[in-house]
Design an enzyme around this catalytic site. Structure first.
Site, PDB file in Angstrom:
ATOM      1  N   LYS A  83     -12.692   6.269   3.920  1.00  0.00           N
ATOM      2  CA  LYS A  83     -11.661   5.576   3.358  1.00  0.00           C
ATOM      3  C   LYS A  83     -11.625   4.877   1.584  1.00  0.00           C
ATOM      4  O   LYS A  83     -13.007   4.362   0.668  1.00  0.00           O
ATOM      5  CB  LYS A  83     -11.371   3.909   3.876  1.00  0.00           C
ATOM      6  CG  LYS A  83     -10.913   4.140   5.266  1.00  0.00           C
ATOM      7  CD  LYS A  83     -10.599   3.102   6.031  1.00  0.00           C
ATOM      8  CE  LYS A  83      -9.267   2.500   5.880  1.00  0.00           C
ATOM      9  NZ  LYS A  83      -8.966   1.585   6.907  1.00  0.00           N
TER      10      LYS A  83
HETATM   11  C1  E4P Z   1      -7.467   0.124   8.831  1.00  0.00           C
HETATM   12  O1  E4P Z   1      -7.152   0.918   8.315  1.00  0.00           O
HETATM   13  C2  E4P Z   1      -6.352  -0.651   7.977  1.00  0.00           C
HETATM   14  O2  E4P Z   1      -7.251  -1.815   6.702  1.00  0.00           O
HETATM   15  C3  E4P Z   1      -6.165  -1.780   8.619  1.00  0.00           C
HETATM   16  O3  E4P Z   1      -5.060  -2.176   9.466  1.00  0.00           O
HETATM   17  C4  E4P Z   1      -5.325  -3.148   7.580  1.00  0.00           C
HETATM   18  O4  E4P Z   1      -4.759  -4.186   8.686  1.00  0.00           O
HETATM   19  P1  E4P Z   1      -4.226  -5.674   7.611  1.00  0.00           P
HETATM   20  O5  E4P Z   1      -3.182  -5.631   7.224  1.00  0.00           O
HETATM   21  O6  E4P Z   1      -3.895  -6.515   9.005  1.00  0.00           O
HETATM   22  O7  E4P Z   1      -5.736  -6.207   7.249  1.00  0.00           O
END
Ligand code: E4P
Length: 216
Positions: A83
């Protein structure tokens, strides 16, 4: 649509994997911060539980640092996807890693043009954060629809991974829109089981069975 679980919690991952619905896992620094143990150890455990795409996020902010972390994380297992946040440097890193065959999940996507740029740079996944858009009174799922349309228009292979999912309706809408993946928190997966008619139906079958004195 593929289901990823959005957690670094080993017990939650094991439980969801046993339900037979899990195609992958996404983690991020905030999710890892909630768990005991170091990131590498958690990732090594996760890849043993789920045979699918596992997203691990870089925390360096400069290009060299991101590449170094990305290569280290990717070396841990072939299923690990990196990521990378959507910034100019993040996009350069996406191009470099993708050209080297390392899968990138472009994270923190909040506009269709960000998604288009990430796809052009070779990202394997783009992660539109729908819940965080809803939080500021924008329609998060509209973004998903726009990205799906753009990627279909130009036959991009980049997958649309719906992130920041807050409730089952996000998952339903993602599936209706043709998103490739939804990454779902454990609590939302649990809610997706629920239907009062299922509970009432089970009770009625068992009551009738017992009343009639039947045996298996
Ligand atoms: C996943 O890839 C993301 O980092 C995550 O879904 C973010 O979620 P949040 O907005 O609830 O922190």
């Amino acid at each position: 649509m593929k289901f990823f679980i959005d957690t670094a919690n080993i017990e939650q991952i094991k439980t969801a994997a046993a339900w037979g619905v899990l195609d992958g896992v996404t983690t991020n620094p905030s999710l890892v911060a909630k768990e005991q143990g170091d990131y590498v150890q958690l990732l090594k455990e996760i890849v043993q539980i789920v045979d699918g795409s596992i997203s691990a996020e870089v925390v360096a902010e400069d290009i060299d640092g991101m590449i170094e972390e990305a290569k280290f994380l990717a070396s841990l297992h072939e299923n690990i996807v990196i990521k990378v946040p959507f910034t100019p440097d993040g996009l350069k890193v996406t191009k470099i890693l993708s050209d080297e065959g390392i899968g990138v999940n472009e994270t923190l996507i909040f506009s269709p043009l960000q998604a288009l740029m990430a796809a052009k740079a070779g990202a394997k996944f783009v992660s539109p954060f729908v819940g965080r858009l809803d939080d500021i009174s924008h329609q998060g799922m509209e973004l998903v629809g726009e990205i799906v349309t753009i990627f279909d228009n130009y036959a991009f292979e980049t997958e649309v991974l719906v992130a920041s999912v807050r409730h089952p309706l996000h998952v339903l809408e993602a599936a209706l829109m043709g998103a490739d993946v939804a990454t779902i928190p454990f609590a939302v997966l649990e809610k997706m089981f629920k239907h009062p008619l299922t509970d009432i139906g089970i009770k009625r079958f068992l009551d009738d069975w017992k009343k009639a004195g039947k045996k298996m």
